[in-house]
Design a protein around this motif. Structure first.
Motif, mmCIF file in Angstrom:
data_model
loop_
_atom_site.group_PDB
_atom_site.id
_atom_site.type_symbol
_atom_site.label_atom_id
_atom_site.label_comp_id
_atom_site.label_asym_id
_atom_site.label_seq_id
_atom_site.Cartn_x
_atom_site.Cartn_y
_atom_site.Cartn_z
ATOM 1 N N ARG A 149 103.036 66.391 53.846
ATOM 2 C CA ARG A 149 104.414 65.960 53.586
ATOM 3 C C ARG A 149 105.394 67.099 53.837
ATOM 4 O O ARG A 149 106.439 66.918 54.483
ATOM 5 N N LEU A 150 105.074 68.291 53.355
ATOM 6 C CA LEU A 150 105.952 69.438 53.552
ATOM 7 C C LEU A 150 105.957 69.892 55.005
ATOM 8 O O LEU A 150 106.984 70.343 55.523
ATOM 9 N N ASP A 151 104.819 69.766 55.672
ATOM 10 C CA ASP A 151 104.731 70.085 57.101
ATOM 11 C C ASP A 151 105.695 69.200 57.893
ATOM 12 O O ASP A 151 106.504 69.684 58.704
ATOM 13 N N ILE A 152 105.628 67.909 57.657
ATOM 14 C CA ILE A 152 106.511 66.972 58.355
ATOM 15 C C ILE A 152 107.969 67.244 58.006
ATOM 16 O O ILE A 152 108.857 67.202 58.868
ATOM 17 N N ILE A 196 101.230 77.184 57.134
ATOM 18 C CA ILE A 196 102.282 77.951 56.464
ATOM 19 C C ILE A 196 102.631 79.198 57.266
ATOM 20 O O ILE A 196 103.803 79.542 57.447
ATOM 21 N N GLU A 197 101.594 79.872 57.763
ATOM 22 C CA GLU A 197 101.823 81.087 58.548
ATOM 23 C C GLU A 197 102.598 80.772 59.825
ATOM 24 O O GLU A 197 103.509 81.505 60.224
ATOM 25 N N GLY A 198 102.231 79.661 60.477
ATOM 26 C CA GLY A 198 102.957 79.266 61.679
ATOM 27 C C GLY A 198 104.415 78.965 61.394
ATOM 28 O O GLY A 198 105.311 79.391 62.144
ATOM 29 N N HIS A 199 104.668 78.239 60.316
ATOM 30 C CA HIS A 199 106.053 77.928 59.946
ATOM 31 C C HIS A 199 106.838 79.198 59.621
ATOM 32 O O HIS A 199 108.023 79.306 59.943
ATOM 33 N N ARG A 200 106.170 80.152 58.984
ATOM 34 C CA ARG A 200 106.857 81.400 58.635
ATOM 35 C C ARG A 200 107.296 82.152 59.896
ATOM 36 O O ARG A 200 108.426 82.659 59.960
ATOM 37 N N HIS A 201 106.428 82.220 60.897
ATOM 38 C CA HIS A 201 106.791 82.915 62.136
ATOM 39 C C HIS A 201 107.946 82.199 62.841
ATOM 40 O O HIS A 201 108.846 82.862 63.388
ATOM 41 N N ILE A 202 107.908 80.867 62.833
ATOM 42 C CA ILE A 202 108.997 80.097 63.455
ATOM 43 C C ILE A 202 110.315 80.375 62.750
ATOM 44 O O ILE A 202 111.337 80.653 63.392
ATOM 45 N N LEU A 203 110.301 80.313 61.435
ATOM 46 C CA LEU A 203 111.540 80.508 60.680
ATOM 47 C C LEU A 203 112.054 81.936 60.818
ATOM 48 O O LEU A 203 113.265 82.155 60.912
ATOM 49 N N ASP A 204 111.148 82.922 60.835
ATOM 50 C CA ASP A 204 111.588 84.313 61.018
ATOM 51 C C ASP A 204 112.362 84.460 62.327
ATOM 52 O O ASP A 204 113.405 85.122 62.368
ATOM 53 N N ALA A 205 111.851 83.841 63.390
ATOM 54 C CA ALA A 205 112.531 83.939 64.690
ATOM 55 C C ALA A 205 113.869 83.218 64.668
ATOM 56 O O ALA A 205 114.859 83.699 65.239
ATOM 57 N N GLU A 207 115.808 82.639 62.027
ATOM 58 C CA GLU A 207 116.750 83.416 61.212
ATOM 59 C C GLU A 207 117.263 84.634 61.975
ATOM 60 O O GLU A 207 118.398 85.077 61.764
ATOM 61 N N ALA A 208 116.429 85.177 62.869
ATOM 62 C CA ALA A 208 116.837 86.323 63.683
ATOM 63 C C ALA A 208 117.647 85.897 64.901
ATOM 64 O O ALA A 208 118.078 86.735 65.697
ATOM 65 N N ARG A 209 117.845 84.582 65.062
ATOM 66 C CA ARG A 209 118.551 84.019 66.221
ATOM 67 C C ARG A 209 117.847 84.395 67.526
ATOM 68 O O ARG A 209 118.492 84.622 68.557
ATOM 69 N N ASP A 210 116.517 84.453 67.463
ATOM 70 C CA ASP A 210 115.695 84.794 68.611
ATOM 71 C C ASP A 210 115.131 83.510 69.208
ATOM 72 O O ASP A 210 114.064 83.037 68.818
ATOM 73 N N ALA A 211 115.855 82.933 70.157
ATOM 74 C CA ALA A 211 115.456 81.651 70.725
ATOM 75 C C ALA A 211 114.111 81.750 71.440
ATOM 76 O O ALA A 211 113.241 80.887 71.276
ATOM 77 N N THR A 212 113.931 82.786 72.228
ATOM 78 C CA THR A 212 112.665 82.949 72.953
ATOM 79 C C THR A 212 111.507 83.099 71.969
ATOM 80 O O THR A 212 110.451 82.465 72.128
ATOM 81 N N GLY A 213 111.696 83.909 70.958
ATOM 82 C CA GLY A 213 110.654 84.105 69.949
ATOM 83 C C GLY A 213 110.347 82.836 69.184
ATOM 84 O O GLY A 213 109.183 82.569 68.848
ATOM 85 N N ALA A 214 111.365 82.040 68.900
ATOM 86 C CA ALA A 214 111.153 80.781 68.174
ATOM 87 C C ALA A 214 110.324 79.817 69.008
ATOM 88 O O ALA A 214 109.425 79.138 68.484
ATOM 89 N N GLY A 215 110.622 79.741 70.304
ATOM 90 C CA GLY A 215 109.848 78.868 71.174
ATOM 91 C C GLY A 215 108.397 79.302 71.268
ATOM 92 O O GLY A 215 107.478 78.472 71.212
ATOM 93 N N ILE A 216 108.175 80.616 71.398
ATOM 94 C CA ILE A 216 106.808 81.142 71.464
ATOM 95 C C ILE A 216 106.069 80.877 70.155
ATOM 96 O O ILE A 216 104.894 80.472 70.158
ATOM 97 N N ALA A 217 106.751 81.089 69.020
ATOM 98 C CA ALA A 217 106.126 80.858 67.720
ATOM 99 C C ALA A 217 105.728 79.395 67.552
ATOM 100 O O ALA A 217 104.667 79.089 66.993
ATOM 101 N N MET A 218 106.563 78.492 68.059
ATOM 102 C CA MET A 218 106.230 77.065 67.960
ATOM 103 C C MET A 218 105.036 76.735 68.854
ATOM 104 O O MET A 218 104.135 75.986 68.436
#
Length: 233
Positions: A149-152, A196-205, A207-218
């Motif tokens: 539920r939290l993942d979705i 949880i770890e995957g979501h954390r990396h996505i959110l870190d990117a 929050e840093a406004r790192d679009a490339t990093g967010a895409g890679i993390a996803m």
């Protein structure tokens, strides 16, 4: 919409008060199952209930209006908005479409990294608050159902943060199509921890406004989930 006990949002040092109020109101709309046309309290009433200024409430409502969640008209007040016609039509057309899991996985793999990239550029402070709240509520000891539920919820908020309603509609449908499969990845402690770890990396990117990093993390997150699912088959 009568807020629950002690409704006042907790103020974060890094977030504007209006962002806290916007995040709170968006959660209230979702959790209470409000429908298009349902009316919210007036600015004055919300300000009194939440112990904030009317200017803060007004700014929060403008945030939700920009996301097409609310509409405000003179004489009618603030109402929960109906999805724009193209979004409703897309949902209706796709809802009955057949969907092989491999097709859905490919769709998510191509679309969700782009959504993460857009969210890194377009997300508001209120979006970031909601994403962090979901992450804070997640832990590896939850039941598989609660973890899913939290993942979705995390992916849904992320899609809204990208400010593309057509993409958000498609990803909402993919969530309903993949529930059983994704539950497998949450059936183990390792799977819940990895999510949880995957979501954390996505959110870190983001929050840093790192679009490339967010895409890679996803992309990394989806790849890890795919491996976990295959391991549960």
């Amino acid at each position: 919409m009568t807020p629950s006990t002690d409704p006042r949002p907790t103020l974060r040092r890094s977030a504007p008060r209006s962002a806290e109020v916007a995040a709170y109101l968006e959660r209230e709309i979702a959790s209470r199952g409000l429908l298009p046309g349902d009316k919210l309290p007036t600015e004055r009433e919300l300000a009194a209930q939440l112990s904030v200024s009317r200017a803060t409430v007004r700014s929060a409502l403008q945030e939700l209006e920009s996301k097409h969640l609310l509409e405000r008209t003179q004489g009618r007040g603030t109402l929960v908005a109906a999805p724009p016609a193209p979004v409703s039509e897309l949902y209706a057309r796709l809802a009955g479409v057949g969907h092989a899991q491999q097709d859905v996985a490919e769709l998510r793999g191509s679309m969700e990294p782009l959504v993460a990239e857009l969210a890194a550029v377009r997300s508001s402070a209120a979006d970031l608050i909601q994403l962090q709240d979901v992450l804070n509520s997640s832990n590896e000891h939850l039941s598989p159902e609660e973890a899913l539920r939290l993942d979705i919820q995390f992916h849904t908020i992320l899609a809204q943060a990208a400010r593309n309603q057509l993409m958000a509609t498609v990803l909402t449908l993919t969530s309903s199509w993949t529930t059983d499969v994704r539950l497998r990845s949450h059936s183990t402690l390792e799977g819940r921890r990895s999510s949880i770890e995957g979501h954390r990396h996505i959110l870190d990117a983001i929050e840093a406004r790192d679009a490339t990093g967010a895409g890679i993390a996803m992309r990394d997150h989806l790849a890890d989930v795919a491996i976990l699912i295959r391991g549960c088959e």
